[in-house]
Design a protein around this motif. Structure first.
Motif, mmCIF file in Angstrom:
data_model
loop_
_atom_site.group_PDB
_atom_site.id
_atom_site.type_symbol
_atom_site.label_atom_id
_atom_site.label_comp_id
_atom_site.label_asym_id
_atom_site.label_seq_id
_atom_site.Cartn_x
_atom_site.Cartn_y
_atom_site.Cartn_z
ATOM 1 N N ILE A 132 16.924 2.901 27.275
ATOM 2 C CA ILE A 132 17.175 4.103 26.455
ATOM 3 C C ILE A 132 18.157 5.054 27.131
ATOM 4 O O ILE A 132 18.767 5.895 26.472
ATOM 5 N N ASP A 133 18.329 4.939 28.441
ATOM 6 C CA ASP A 133 19.197 5.863 29.196
ATOM 7 C C ASP A 133 20.258 5.075 29.931
ATOM 8 O O ASP A 133 20.122 4.808 31.113
ATOM 9 N N ALA A 134 21.345 4.708 29.221
ATOM 10 C CA ALA A 134 21.613 5.115 27.856
ATOM 11 C C ALA A 134 22.228 3.944 27.093
ATOM 12 O O ALA A 134 22.962 4.167 26.156
ATOM 13 N N ASP A 166 29.804 7.960 35.047
ATOM 14 C CA ASP A 166 29.207 8.701 36.163
ATOM 15 C C ASP A 166 28.337 9.868 35.721
ATOM 16 O O ASP A 166 28.172 10.833 36.471
ATOM 17 N N GLU A 167 27.749 9.773 34.528
ATOM 18 C CA GLU A 167 26.903 10.877 34.045
ATOM 19 C C GLU A 167 25.717 11.104 34.968
ATOM 20 O O GLU A 167 25.275 12.234 35.181
ATOM 21 N N GLU A 168 25.199 10.007 35.529
ATOM 22 C CA GLU A 168 23.983 10.128 36.342
ATOM 23 C C GLU A 168 24.216 10.862 37.661
ATOM 24 O O GLU A 168 23.264 11.193 38.355
ATOM 25 N N ILE A 169 25.471 11.094 38.033
ATOM 26 C CA ILE A 169 25.727 11.927 39.219
ATOM 27 C C ILE A 169 26.431 13.220 38.791
ATOM 28 O O ILE A 169 27.172 13.830 39.558
ATOM 29 N N ILE A 374 12.317 7.442 31.617
ATOM 30 C CA ILE A 374 13.651 7.200 32.169
ATOM 31 C C ILE A 374 13.649 7.481 33.671
ATOM 32 O O ILE A 374 12.814 8.224 34.170
ATOM 33 N N HIS A 375 14.595 6.890 34.371
ATOM 34 C CA HIS A 375 14.761 7.020 35.827
ATOM 35 C C HIS A 375 13.559 6.448 36.583
ATOM 36 O O HIS A 375 13.271 6.866 37.697
ATOM 37 N N SER A 376 12.839 5.518 35.972
ATOM 38 C CA SER A 376 11.762 4.829 36.694
ATOM 39 C C SER A 376 11.727 3.385 36.202
ATOM 40 O O SER A 376 12.310 3.067 35.158
HETATM 41 ZN ZN LIG Z 1 19.691 9.509 32.986
#
Ligand SMILES: [Zn+2]
Length: 403
Positions: A132-134, A166-169, A374-376
């Motif tokens: 889902i991300d993303a 690079d959205e996650e940073i 998300i993020h896990s």
């Molecule tokens: Zn994210």
């Protein structure tokens, strides 16, 4: 209804009725390719696959290099960082009304993560890195555009797609490009996941990362202790002062990491502390910047200690303004036409929606599919949400067509 949510538009959404399986297959294929932000080879593979998919829409595709950005390493040395390129697609540039669609190709899971492949669970949900991300959001966006382009409204709405790496940073390398394109469109649709129960995000906090580089003087603790100036102790005092600024839940300071020191018989001459700050509005952002400037000045007065700060609010706050309110009522009207009730909530998390908002483009940024965690390694997608989300996004796009 003043919006152009007409019967023909709603009927053309039937194109999506049997697309759940093909959407899910593409999501799984994309998620099984690792595209952690720093895995540039993996990001390239995802991009190449997406070029194939987005080419079918018949627009102009270009690959835009990200800008290099500066970061501070654990020894306090500035170094250059590099993100993967941006995939930019445009169609019908001569249309009167243009809409921006954006989402990211990178994930938080690097090649060394144990979370690499998708699994369908017994309850029918799909667990996988980026479902889902993303990557789910990319596929929802793609199918909304396919629906529009297959409908009689094709050509009546101009659109452009930004898929960044690079959205996650904090979109360090794509920020400039994102902001430069904001003025070309009247509205932005971003495909971050909605909240677990399908609620969309209204406002978002702003977020900034800061590094405090403290330098002192090294000395042998037995022979010359008095000559030493302890950078780690000074940084610790500074970090406690920052932590004590946490008096208002709207403004949060998280001292997230400290590096420094070494041999126990040496006074440490270098320490680096890192802090994440979240704020609700730009007044609070200014308040934080002033507080940090005065703390740095205060610690620089200490004998033999010097402090340098680097960092900024890379994601400015995204408040609810008139532009967002208009977008919300547009989405509610489209939801109503589809028999969906749309709910809203604010969140402390930032997204590229913050950047578009700061550049003046009203946007809604959670039009992706439903799921959670998300993020896990528990991140999961609810496949039944794919078609309804693509219908909603397609109808919102169509609502911008000239009457
Ligand atoms: Zn994210």
């Amino acid at each position: 209804m003043s919006l152009n949510v007409n019967r023909h538009a709603v009927e053309s959404l039937q194109w999506l009725d049997d697309k759940q399986d093909s959407m899910l297959n593409l999501i799984v294929e994309l998620c099984d390719i690792n595209s952690g932000t720093f895995n540039l080879a993996g990001i390239q593979k995802v991009r190449e696959r997406l070029i194939e998919e987005f080419s079918t829409l018949g627009g102009e595709l270009e690959v835009v290099e990200s800008e290099p950005w500066m970061t501070v390493d654990d020894r306090g040395v500035s170094e250059e960082g590099k993100s993967g390129p941006i995939l930019h697609v445009t169609k019908w540039p001569e249309a009167e009304t243009k809409v921006m669609l954006c989402i990211h190709m990178d994930t938080v899971y690097g090649p060394d993560s144990s979370f690499q492949k998708c699994v369908t669970r017994q309850d029918g949900t799909v667990n996988g890195p980026g479902v889902i991300d993303a990557k789910g959001g990319i596929v929802v966006m793609l199918n909304a555009l396919k629906t529009l382009e297959a409908s009689s409204l094709a050509g009546k709405i101009g659109w452009e797609v930004i898929l960044n790496s690079d959205e996650e940073i904090g979109s360090r390398g794509s920020d400039t490009f994102i902001r430069s394109r904001a003025g070309h469109c009247v509205a932005g649709l971003l495909f971050e996941p909605s909240l677990p129960d399908g609620t969309l995000v209204s406002w978002r906090k702003g977020s900034g990362n800061f590094a405090f580089i403290v330098r002192g003087r090294s000395a042998h603790t037995g022979r010359d202790f008095a000559k030493g100036r302890n950078a780690l102790a000074a940084l610790s005092r500074l970090c406690v002062e920052i932590d004590e600024l946490n008096t208002d839940p709207d403004i949060t300071y998280n001292v997230g990491r400290i590096n420094g020191g070494g041999a126990l018989n040496a006074v440490p001459d270098l320490a680096v502390g890192r802090v994440n700050v979240r704020v609700v509005d730009t007044d609070q952002q200014k308040q934080v910047e002033e507080k940090f400037a005065s703390l740095v000045a205060k610690y620089n007065e200490a004998d033999g200690i010097s402090v340098e700060m680097s960092g900024e609010f890379s994601s400015p706050p995204k408040p609810i303004d008139d532009g967002v309110r208009q977008m919300q009522s547009r989405i509610e009207s489209c939801g109503e036409a589809l028999g969906m009730e749309i709910k809203w909530r604010g969140t402390g998390g930032a997204s590229d929606g913050n950047r578009f908002a700061a550049a003046g483009l009203p946007n809604i940024d959670t039009l992706g599919p439903c799921g959670d965690h998300i993020h896990s390694d528990q991140e999961f997608l609810i496949p039944e949400s794919l078609v309804p989300r693509a219908k909603l996004a397609a109808l919102v796009l169509m609502s911008f067509a000239a009457p």
